[in-house]
Design a protein around this motif. Structure first.
Motif, short mmCIF file in Angstrom:
data_model
loop_
_atom_site.label_atom_id
_atom_site.label_comp_id
_atom_site.label_asym_id
_atom_site.label_seq_id
_atom_site.Cartn_x
_atom_site.Cartn_y
_atom_site.Cartn_z
N ASP A 82 0.78 -0.97 -0.20
CA ASP A 82 -0.02 -0.28 0.52
C ASP A 82 0.60 1.29 0.34
N GLY A 83 0.44 1.96 -0.67
CA GLY A 83 1.12 3.59 -0.36
C GLY A 83 0.54 4.64 0.64
N VAL A 84 0.57 5.59 0.44
CA VAL A 84 0.48 6.70 1.83
C VAL A 84 -1.14 8.22 1.20
N ASN A 85 -2.06 8.67 2.03
CA ASN A 85 -2.54 9.36 1.62
C ASN A 85 -1.68 11.14 1.17
N CYS A 86 -1.07 11.00 0.70
CA CYS A 86 -0.05 12.23 0.23
C CYS A 86 -0.38 12.75 -1.45
N PRO A 87 -1.90 13.64 -1.48
CA PRO A 87 -1.75 13.58 -3.08
C PRO A 87 -1.34 15.09 -3.23
N SER A 88 0.35 15.43 -2.53
CA SER A 88 0.61 16.88 -3.38
C SER A 88 2.39 16.23 -3.81
N HIS A 89 2.25 14.53 -3.63
CA HIS A 89 4.09 14.18 -4.14
C HIS A 89 3.79 14.16 -5.53
N ILE A 90 5.02 14.46 -6.19
CA ILE A 90 5.56 14.52 -7.58
C ILE A 90 4.69 13.51 -8.53
N HIS A 91 5.41 12.15 -7.83
CA HIS A 91 4.44 10.82 -8.38
C HIS A 91 3.51 10.37 -7.60
N ALA A 92 2.27 10.97 -6.87
CA ALA A 92 0.59 10.86 -6.96
C ALA A 92 0.48 10.13 -7.75
N ASN A 93 -0.26 9.30 -7.81
CA ASN A 93 -0.83 8.37 -8.11
C ASN A 93 -2.50 9.43 -8.57
N PRO A 94 -2.54 10.02 -9.94
CA PRO A 94 -4.14 10.63 -10.30
C PRO A 94 -5.00 10.42 -9.77
N ALA A 95 -4.76 9.39 -9.78
CA ALA A 95 -6.59 8.22 -10.52
C ALA A 95 -6.65 8.31 -8.21
N SER A 96 -5.88 8.39 -7.06
CA SER A 96 -6.15 8.00 -5.80
C SER A 96 -5.46 8.76 -4.68
N GLY A 97 -4.36 9.58 -5.60
CA GLY A 97 -4.30 10.80 -4.47
C GLY A 97 -3.22 10.23 -3.07
N TYR A 98 -2.88 8.92 -3.85
CA TYR A 98 -2.13 7.63 -3.50
C TYR A 98 -0.64 8.88 -4.11
N SER A 99 0.75 7.92 -2.69
CA SER A 99 2.13 7.91 -3.08
C SER A 99 2.47 7.45 -2.55
#
Ligand SMILES: [Zn+2]
Ligand SMILES: [Zn+2]
Length: 439
Positions: A82-99
């Motif tokens: 799993d990832g982390v809810n960090c939508p401001s990260h440059i590689h965040a998944n645009p679909a989920s906001g997770y990085s």
């Protein structure tokens, strides 16, 4: 170094490009816990391409493949999905906001890279035991709303991937687990062997029910649920002087629902709270005091209250016992700077590796290869070798060394390990929260 050990390191070096491409693909497509569908599919495909028979959808999204048929002492090479809810990260998944700002994609690379090396037929034959390549869901305890929904629907019972997999018996055939993480402390070293003790935690969801009324015309006709919550948080703050420094108690809360309109007396307020401590007894003690505080707020105002406690994670114990085989890990690290963690340091954060530590020996190590902070927008991988390739080498060589020579080292690790809970005791502890009378 013997020939097969060289072969392990060589195999990973030869396939490093493939491994990095896999890790980077996962890095750009992070998903929330128990929803890591695409990540799990990619892991499964990689394991299948190595000729392994893969079992999928374990605890919703987990993926597990055994190196050999049959039993024997079995070591799990674990990677978290799993990832982390960090939508401001440059590689965040645009679909989920997770990085992947906790670096779990590096763990998956370690696990897949070790599978690349340990599936080489001569290497597999030389091990007197089995290896389970195991991608596990949901280590981070976020997206509480979705988790609560899954619990209500009976899709999961506990909040974390490892807890669920333990419950479902997927660790019954594992004797030792091995885990990697990116560094969790500032260090000069490239590799740290072992893992610090961590806090365990209990997750709390507190619902206050009041009575709505006009905030100016008729507040005397209302029951203010926000006042109840506010008083409770003050009572909670007054508990802090009773917590011992040595227990590292952390009690932190947010008001996730505090009212709807300022001219209406709030009739529904939700407080989320985590109670953390270094030992189970300190955790249970602090939780008892937290419950008393939340009830006191409701009692004073005359509001209704429902406290839902959810079992979070158990503390990581025996930090000193979690070191992988030093010689093997150092050999795998080549010229990189390696040290052992300082077992005196304690990490007040929490991980469900703590749950595993109560049931079996867990070999742990951390590596660098990134800048910025974990879980933060400034996190970035800076050294692909350290983050993706070296962890695979350390994992593969350690497991190989533990299982060669009639699994002598693996047996030694198991003999030395003081089991803290049986599976039955663990499940009783977890279910104790779920079966409690809800207030
Ligand atoms: Zn994390
Ligand atoms: Zn993590």
């Amino acid at each position: 170094m013997e020939e097969l050990e060289q072969r392990i390191l060589q195999t990973i070096d030869e396939r490093a490009g493939e491994l990095i491409a896999f890790a980077e693909d996962i890095y750009g497509h992070a998903e929330p816990g128990f929803q890591e569908v695409q990540t799990a599919e990619k892991v499964s495909r990689m394991l299948q391409s190595l000729g392994l028979t893969v079992r999928e959808k374990l605890a919703v999204t987990g993926v597990k493949a055994k190196l050999k048929q049959g039993g024997g002492i079995t070591i799990a090479a674990i990677g978290e999905l799993d990832g982390v809810n960090c939508p401001s990260h440059i590689h965040a998944n645009p679909a989920s906001g997770y990085s992947h700002t906790c670096g779990h994609h590096c763990q998956l690379a370690a696990m897949i890279g070790s599978a690349m090396a340990l599936t080489v037929p001569e290497v597999a034959e030389a091990m007197d035991g089995n290896v389970a390549f195991f991608a596990v869901p949901s280590e981070e305890y976020n997206d509480l709303e979705h988790k609560s929904w899954m619990m209500q629907k009976g899709i999961i019972r506990y909040g974390s991937g490892k807890s669920e997999l333990i419950r479902l018996g997927e660790f019954d055939d594992i004797n030792i687990s091995m885990v990697h993480h990116l560094h969790m402390v500032d260090t000069y070293y490239d590799v740290l062997l072992g893992m610090n003790s961590t806090n365990g935690f209990i997750m709390k969801l507190v619902n206050y029910t009041g009575k709505a009324a006009h905030g100016a015309i008729a507040p005397h006709k209302g029951i203010n649920a926000l006042n109840a919550a506010s008083l409770a948080l003050s009572a909670l703050a007054y508990q802090r002087e009773t917590f011992k420094e040595s227990d590292y108690v952390r009690v932190h809360a947010i008001i996730s629902e505090g009212g709807r309109m300022v001219n209406v007396v709030p009739d529904h307020v939700v407080v989320e709270c985590q109670v953390r401590a270094k030992t189970m007894s300190a955790m249970l003690d602090a939780n008892h005091k937290a419950n008393r505080s939340f009830e006191a707020g409701a009692h004073a105002i005359g509001a209704g209250i429902q406290i839902n406690d959810m079992p979070g994670y158990l503390p990581v114990l025996d930090a000193g016992n979690s070191r992988p085989l030093d010689a093997a890990a150092r050999a795998a690290a080549g010229g990189k700077k390696v040290s052992a963690i300082d077992p005196a340091l304690h990490n007040p954060a929490s991980t469900d590796v703590g749950d595993l530590c109560h049931l079996m020996p867990v070999l742990a190590f951390t590596t660098g290869g990134f800048k910025g902070s974990l879980h933060s927008a400034d996190f970035e991988i800076t050294d692909k070798y350290l983050a993706y390739v070296l962890p695979a080498k350390i994992m593969a060589l350690t497991i190989f060394n533990a299982l060669k020579n009639s699994a002598f080292e693996a047996r030694r690790i198991m003999d030395f390990y003081p089991q803290h809970l049986t599976k039955k005791e663990y499940l009783e502890y977890m279910d104790g929260f779920i079966n409690q009378d809800k207030k």
